[in-house]
Design a protein around this motif. Structure first.
Motif, mmCIF file in Angstrom:
data_model
loop_
_atom_site.group_PDB
_atom_site.id
_atom_site.type_symbol
_atom_site.label_atom_id
_atom_site.label_comp_id
_atom_site.label_asym_id
_atom_site.label_seq_id
_atom_site.Cartn_x
_atom_site.Cartn_y
_atom_site.Cartn_z
ATOM 1 N N ILE A 1 23.350 14.103 17.418
ATOM 2 C CA ILE A 1 24.510 13.239 17.196
ATOM 3 C C ILE A 1 25.092 12.560 18.938
ATOM 4 O O ILE A 1 25.421 13.263 19.581
ATOM 5 C CB ILE A 1 25.885 14.759 17.163
ATOM 6 C CG1 ILE A 1 25.232 15.635 15.944
ATOM 7 C CG2 ILE A 1 27.034 14.191 16.855
ATOM 8 C CD1 ILE A 1 25.206 15.011 14.866
ATOM 9 N N TYR A 2 25.664 11.229 18.235
ATOM 10 C CA TYR A 2 25.793 10.719 19.144
ATOM 11 C C TYR A 2 27.085 10.186 19.323
ATOM 12 O O TYR A 2 28.061 10.339 17.940
ATOM 13 C CB TYR A 2 25.385 9.180 18.894
ATOM 14 C CG TYR A 2 23.655 8.664 19.239
ATOM 15 C CD1 TYR A 2 23.633 8.572 21.067
ATOM 16 C CD2 TYR A 2 22.540 9.703 19.102
ATOM 17 C CE1 TYR A 2 22.161 8.660 21.018
ATOM 18 C CE2 TYR A 2 21.011 9.576 19.722
ATOM 19 C CZ TYR A 2 20.982 9.417 20.681
ATOM 20 O OH TYR A 2 19.777 9.572 21.545
ATOM 21 N N PRO A 3 27.628 9.668 19.422
ATOM 22 C CA PRO A 3 29.639 8.566 19.427
ATOM 23 C C PRO A 3 29.596 8.572 18.100
ATOM 24 O O PRO A 3 28.995 7.669 17.626
ATOM 25 C CB PRO A 3 29.873 8.262 20.689
ATOM 26 C CG PRO A 3 28.777 8.645 21.863
ATOM 27 C CD PRO A 3 27.931 9.203 21.085
ATOM 28 N N GLY B 1 23.921 2.501 22.506
ATOM 29 C CA GLY B 1 25.288 2.261 23.377
ATOM 30 C C GLY B 1 25.271 3.514 25.139
ATOM 31 O O GLY B 1 25.912 3.810 25.685
ATOM 32 N N GLY B 2 24.040 4.915 24.370
ATOM 33 C CA GLY B 2 23.858 5.226 25.817
ATOM 34 C C GLY B 2 23.606 7.065 24.788
ATOM 35 O O GLY B 2 23.222 6.604 23.711
ATOM 36 N N PRO B 3 23.646 7.862 25.665
ATOM 37 C CA PRO B 3 22.814 9.450 25.395
ATOM 38 C C PRO B 3 24.110 10.111 24.088
ATOM 39 O O PRO B 3 25.545 9.543 23.883
ATOM 40 C CB PRO B 3 23.084 9.904 26.670
ATOM 41 C CG PRO B 3 24.493 9.979 27.548
ATOM 42 C CD PRO B 3 24.311 7.869 27.134
ATOM 43 N N PRO B 4 23.391 11.680 23.756
ATOM 44 C CA PRO B 4 24.075 11.731 22.523
ATOM 45 C C PRO B 4 25.196 12.252 23.058
ATOM 46 O O PRO B 4 25.143 13.563 24.284
ATOM 47 C CB PRO B 4 23.042 12.570 21.848
ATOM 48 C CG PRO B 4 22.324 12.619 22.625
ATOM 49 C CD PRO B 4 21.756 11.407 23.675
ATOM 50 N N GLU B 5 25.835 12.790 21.997
ATOM 51 C CA GLU B 5 26.519 14.351 22.451
ATOM 52 C C GLU B 5 26.234 15.553 22.396
ATOM 53 O O GLU B 5 26.810 16.685 23.245
ATOM 54 C CB GLU B 5 28.166 13.794 21.722
ATOM 55 C CG GLU B 5 28.674 12.868 21.796
ATOM 56 C CD GLU B 5 30.132 12.692 20.776
ATOM 57 O OE1 GLU B 5 29.905 12.986 19.895
ATOM 58 O OE2 GLU B 5 30.698 11.685 21.277
#
Length: 437
Positions: free
Chosen positions: A294-296, A264-268
């Protein structure tokens, strides 16, 4: 659905399920969800295409567009090596007949040749397949010129380029012009269906994933006598980071893009390592990287890319959920879901060739329907995710998304690009010595 059922119920290229999969990643209407009105003059409008960057990928892209679309023509070509354009057009003409209509006055050579394409009022759509380092600036110029765009991946190789991509995306949305990108897996039926099922809960909550793009090497070109530094580096662009972004950006971005789509989007953040064992002298590339993203939600993705001759290849994405596991292979190997006991509950074959063509059909259909697809930001996010991993590996530091997206000052593009200029001596990154900028 069993494999046999999937084969019998393959999506049509412009079917609603495929379009919905793309729409869910872009947040915008996508041509294919409903047909353009046949009575509309725009639905059958003849569209004129131009190609910028007539190498292997560029000629492949224009061939795909000419193959799948009707009532279009190639009217202009720009390439650094202008003297090769005539032969390329002759070859394309043998395959596509009068769809290739490039007058000699519209065969443009040189580093600024693309500008003559953008100044041409007869050109509706521009396909960009130059080395990636040029992509942010040339696409932004095309958007400013009011052109519709197909842009190959990756769309940027550094944070400065990423910000130009974001600007281009915003302007295209304001202009009502399309930007479709060469992330063909977003239009490959088994990817679309597998990821839809993941998002619908088929494997439960996503816990972690692995992504691999491991292959057997890459091309390298020997410097020709009399070449300047700039000429040689563009000629052998894969091996220079300001042009290719290294393997993780130039090639493995496909897997990174799939993971961002799933998550659902880029990692942190990213933390990684790698090195070089087999690259030729003078190459700035590493030949292997291993990155922990590491993703949300504290979800870990273990990512690896490698280009080492005689090593075992692997092109796959494996997503581990609380109820099952989804494996999505690259190229044509297909996708499948297993439950936690190892039983296959769904599978579907892949067709990469159809996906390559579908991205060009979606672009042309969107222009005719007046419903522009603008997906530059999504591909820029995936490209910057690759850059994030590269910077983490190169420097040996944990690097955050916020830093690369908003704070990093890294700009690899030469300040004053001169084809006859000298460039700094090529060098490769060494963790602990290479600085995070």
């Amino acid at each position: 659905m069993t494999t046999g059922e999937a084969s019998r119920r393959r999506f049509m290229g412009t079917g609603a399920a495929l379009a919905a999969g793309i729409a869910s990643t872009t947040g915008r209407p996508v041509r294919g969800a409903e047909p353009a009105e046949s009575s509309s003059s725009s639905a059958s409008k003849h569209l004129r295409l131009a190609l910028v960057g007539a190498g292997g990928r560029g000629t492949g892209a224009i061939n795909d567009s000419l193959t799948i679309n009707d009532n279009i023509s190639l009217v202009a070509v720009a390439d650094l090596e202008g003297d090769k354009i005539g032969k390329i057009c002759e070859s394309l003409s043998k395959r596509h007949g009068d769809k290739v209509a490039v007058d000699s006055s519209k065969m443009h050579g040189g580093i600024d040749a693309y500008k003559r394409v953008l100044d041409d009022p007869e050109v509706d759509i521009v396909l960009f397949a130059t080395p990636p380092g040029f992509r942010p600036r040339t696409v932004l110029d095309a958007v400013d010129a009011g052109k519709h765009v197909f842009a190959e991946k990756p769309t940027c190789v550094d944070p400065a380029g990423y910000r130009l991509c974001v600007t281009a995306d915003e302007k295209a949305k304001a202009n009502g012009t399309s930007i479709v990108t060469g992330t063909q897996y977003r239009r490959q039926e088994n990817y679309v269906e597998a990821i839809k099922r993941i998002h619908d809960g088929a494997i439960g909550d996503i816990i972690s994933a692995t992504a691999r793009y491991c292959s057997n090497g890459i091309w390298n070109k020997t410097r020709k006598e009399g070449m300047s530094d700039t000429e040689y580096q563009i000629y052998n662009w894969m091996h220079f980071i300001w042009l290719s972004g290294d393997q993780i950006a130039e090639q493995a971005v496909h897997n990174i893009d799939a993971i961002n789509w799933i998550m659902g989007g880029p990692p942190e953040s990213a933390y990684g390592s790698g090195g070089r064992f087999t690259r030729p002298e003078g190459s700035e590339m590493w030949d292997s990287m291993s990155i922990d993203y590491i993703y949300p939600g504290n979800r870990l993705v273990s990512f690896m890319c490698r280009q080492i001759p005689n090593s075992q290849s692997d092109n796959s994405n494996v997503i581990y959920g609380s109820k099952g596991i989804c494996t999505i292979y690259g190229i044509n190997r297909g996708a499948m879901i297993h439950d936690r006991d190892g039983n296959e509950v769904w599978s579907m074959e892949g067709d990469l060739g159809a996906a390559y063509k579908q991205e060009h059909k979606d672009l042309v259909d969107s222009v005719r329907a007046g419903k522009p697809i603008v997906e530059f930001k999504e591909t820029a996010d995936s490209s910057l995710t690759a850059v994030l991993g590269r910077l983490a590996a190169y420097t040996g530091k944990q690097v955050s998304w916020d830093f690369v997206a908003n704070e990093s000052k890294l700009d690899l593009f030469p300040e004053n690009l001169d084809m006859q200029a000298s460039l700094p001596e090529p060098s490769y990154a060494i963790p602990g010595k290479t600085k995070l900028i």
